[in-house]
Every structure is written in structure tokens, then in C-alpha cells.
Design an enzyme around this catalytic site. Structure first.
Site, PDB file in Angstrom:
ATOM      1  N   SER A   1      39.082  38.402  43.307  1.00  0.00           N
ATOM      2  CA  SER A   1      37.645  38.237  43.168  1.00  0.00           C
ATOM      3  C   SER A   1      36.973  39.351  43.963  1.00  0.00           C
ATOM      4  O   SER A   1      37.319  40.528  43.829  1.00  0.00           O
ATOM      5  CB  SER A   1      37.228  36.855  43.657  1.00  0.00           C
ATOM      6  OG  SER A   1      35.843  36.668  43.588  1.00  0.00           O
TER       7      SER A   1
ATOM      8  N   TYR B   1      27.947  41.242  37.794  1.00  0.00           N
ATOM      9  CA  TYR B   1      29.278  41.314  38.400  1.00  0.00           C
ATOM     10  C   TYR B   1      29.504  40.085  39.262  1.00  0.00           C
ATOM     11  O   TYR B   1      30.563  39.445  39.200  1.00  0.00           O
ATOM     12  CB  TYR B   1      29.406  42.586  39.237  1.00  0.00           C
ATOM     13  CG  TYR B   1      30.691  42.680  40.025  1.00  0.00           C
ATOM     14  CD1 TYR B   1      31.895  42.973  39.393  1.00  0.00           C
ATOM     15  CD2 TYR B   1      30.713  42.476  41.403  1.00  0.00           C
ATOM     16  CE1 TYR B   1      33.090  43.044  40.115  1.00  0.00           C
ATOM     17  CE2 TYR B   1      31.887  42.551  42.134  1.00  0.00           C
ATOM     18  CZ  TYR B   1      33.073  42.841  41.479  1.00  0.00           C
ATOM     19  OH  TYR B   1      34.245  42.916  42.188  1.00  0.00           O
TER      20      TYR B   1
ATOM     21  N   LYS C   1      32.465  37.057  38.955  1.00  0.00           N
ATOM     22  CA  LYS C   1      33.377  36.653  40.019  1.00  0.00           C
ATOM     23  C   LYS C   1      33.135  35.203  40.451  1.00  0.00           C
ATOM     24  O   LYS C   1      34.081  34.498  40.824  1.00  0.00           O
ATOM     25  CB  LYS C   1      33.246  37.606  41.214  1.00  0.00           C
ATOM     26  CG  LYS C   1      33.730  39.022  40.914  1.00  0.00           C
ATOM     27  CD  LYS C   1      35.176  39.055  40.431  1.00  0.00           C
ATOM     28  CE  LYS C   1      35.710  40.459  40.273  1.00  0.00           C
ATOM     29  NZ  LYS C   1      37.118  40.481  39.803  1.00  0.00           N
TER      30      LYS C   1
END
Length: 281
Positions: free
Chosen positions: A138, A152, A156
Site C-alpha cells: 500500500s 491514488y 490504496k
């Protein structure tokens, strides 16, 4: 090939950064490292890292059929898959408002559905074995959001969400999960691997713009050493009780603690308002 006392690792995205460092660290430990790359010329380079202990396959994690074929081939060749590292992915930088639907979907497709595909296809093998360990790469951005990395961050956060669920769903099956949350490391994440939104809105120059400038200025001089992070992951893989969450690097730890403290303060401050929402029966 004698693999009874060796752990068999599958690591996606090993052409550079954490993936490449892991291939070295895993093979130095004496385990077998099977990496995936997207270009044919990277196959020989990967297998030459430690001949006889490092192997490579072509794989695009967005191709679910290819994912199945590669995992089946690894299981056939080595008889088992002990550890899967979902490392393939990339960063997208831009304000949420600046991000097109296509840019967002591509980010989620690779970082979430790519990792999900690999995970789902490795789970039956681990269930049959009665053991296994997933390392989901991650980011501290999967725990703390930053201006300019919203999509983004979303990818994650999603990776962390289903990974934490698997840790609870499959613990009794002997399957472990470790979510790795690195801060800045000297990889290509902020360099050639990074993508930028095509659209730019001047109103975000003081937030997203500053974050983008910091990434560019810091690129190539990040304090984090990918090889040392890789060695730390190998250590966790050989420990009896590895953590579910593993922030890596001083910035990651500091930012994680800051969020934990903020959450605690806000929960305490607004607790009475929050709990006063139940039926009075």
C-alpha cells in the site's frame, strides 16, 4: 528442484523499486523469488539477479486470464506458493477535481483490481496448503490522504479495506496478511512510474501544486532505502506473528501517529453527540 525448506514468493512488478529490491533480499535469504515484469527484455535481467533462485514471468495484472495462467504455472513448477507480494501499481498526481474519469478508472483498475485479481487467484492455493502470507504494498497514502493524491489515496484505501477483511476471513485457514505502508523511498514511484493528470486548475496551486513540487524536489534523494525495506519484509515473512499494518520509514510512522491522535481527539470531542443517536427504548 528442492523447495521443501524454501519459501516460494510471488512478487508482482519487479522491474524496479521495491519489487527489484525484494527479488534480491528474498534470494539472499535462500528463498525462491518469482517476479513478474511487463517487458520481455526484463525477464533475463530479473532471472540474473540470483540465478537458480530468481525467476520471472511476463504479466499484466490487469489481464485476469494471464494472472490465472502465471499463478497456475508457478504452482505447477514449485508445488506451492507461500507468499504473494502485490507490488505492481503506480501513482497518479492531481487534484480530485482535475482528474478525468478515465484517469481515475485506470488508477483504480491497476492498484485495486489488479491486486484483487492476484489475491483472489492465490487464495485457493493457500487454502489448500493451510498456510500463506500476503504482503499488500500500500502506502502511507493508504492510511493518510495528501493533497494531489486523492485518487491514488482512494486506490490504496480500497486495497487496505479488502486486505484487512481477508486477514479476518482467512486467519483460521492459516493465511496471514501484512499491509505495507511506505513513506518516501528512493524508487521510481515519484519519477518515471508516476502519472500526472492532464488537467490543471490554478486554484489548487497552493495545495496540489506545493505537493507536486515537493515530490519533484525530493525525487532521487528520498531517505528511504528500498533494499532495507525489502529486508524488513523478508524478516516479517519469517516471523511467527507479523503485523497487519506496517508503516515503513520515519515519515510514515509520524504521519500515521498524527492521524491516530487526530481521530482520538475528534472521537472524544464529539462522542456525546455521536452516541445520542440511538432509539430511546
Amino acid at each position: 528442484m528442492e523447495t521443501e525448506n524454501q519459501k516460494i514468493w510471488l512478487v508482482t512488478g519487479v522491474s524496479s523499486g521495491f519489487g527489484k529490491a525484494l527479488m534480491t533480499a528474498i534470494s539472499e535469504k535462500g528463498d525462491i523469488a518469482v517476479g513478474t515484469v511487463r517487458k520481455k527484455e526484463q525477464l533475463v535481467l530479473t532471472e540474473s539477479i540470483n540465478p537458480g533462485k530468481t525467476f520471472a514471468y511476463l504479466l499484466d495484472v490487469n489481464n485476469s486470464k494471464q494472472v490465472s495462467e502465471v499463478i497456475d504455472n508457478i504452482k505447477t513448477k514449485f508445488g506451492k506458493i507461500d507468499i504473494v507480494v502485490n507490488n505492481a501499481g503506480y501513482g497518479l498526481i492531481g487534484a480530485v477535481e482535475e482528474t478525468s474519469e478515465q484517469e481515475a478508472r485506470q488508477q483504480i483498475e491497476t492498484n485495486v483490481f489488479g491486486a484483487l485479481s492476484v489475491t483472489q487467484k492465490a487464495l485457493p492455493i493457500m487454502r489448500e496448503q493451510g498456510n500463506g502470507h500476503f504482503f499488500q504494498i500500500s502506502s502511507i497514502g493508504g492510511l493518510v490522504s495528501y493533497p494531489g493524491a486523492g485518487i491514488y489515496n482512494a486506490s490504496k484505501y480500497a486495497l487496505e479495506g479488502f486486505s484487512e477483511a481477508i486477514a479476518k476471513e482467512a486467519r483460521h485457514l492459516g493465511i496471514k496478511v501484512t499491509i505495507v505502508e511506505p513513506g518516501p523511498f528512493r524508487t521510481e514511484w515519484a519519477g518515471t512510474s508516476m502519472k500526472q493528470t492532464k488537467n490543471r486548475i490554478a486554484a489548487y496551486n497552493t495545495t496540489v501544486g506545493e505537493f507536486r513540487n515537493w515530490l519533484e524536489a525530493d525525487n532521487g534523494s528520498q531517505v528511504g532505502d528500498p533494499y532495507l525495506a525489502a529486508k524488513a519484509m523478508v524478516t516479517l515473512a519469517h516471523s511467527n506473528n507479523p503485523p497487519l499494518n506496517f508503516p515503513v520509514g520515519e515519515m510514515a510512522i509520524n504521519d500515521a501517529r498524527e492521524k491516530i491522535n487526530r481521530l482520538q481527539q475528534e472521537i472524544d470531542k464529539w462522542e456525546s453527540l455521536s452516541v445520542n443517536t440511538a432509539f430511546n427504548e
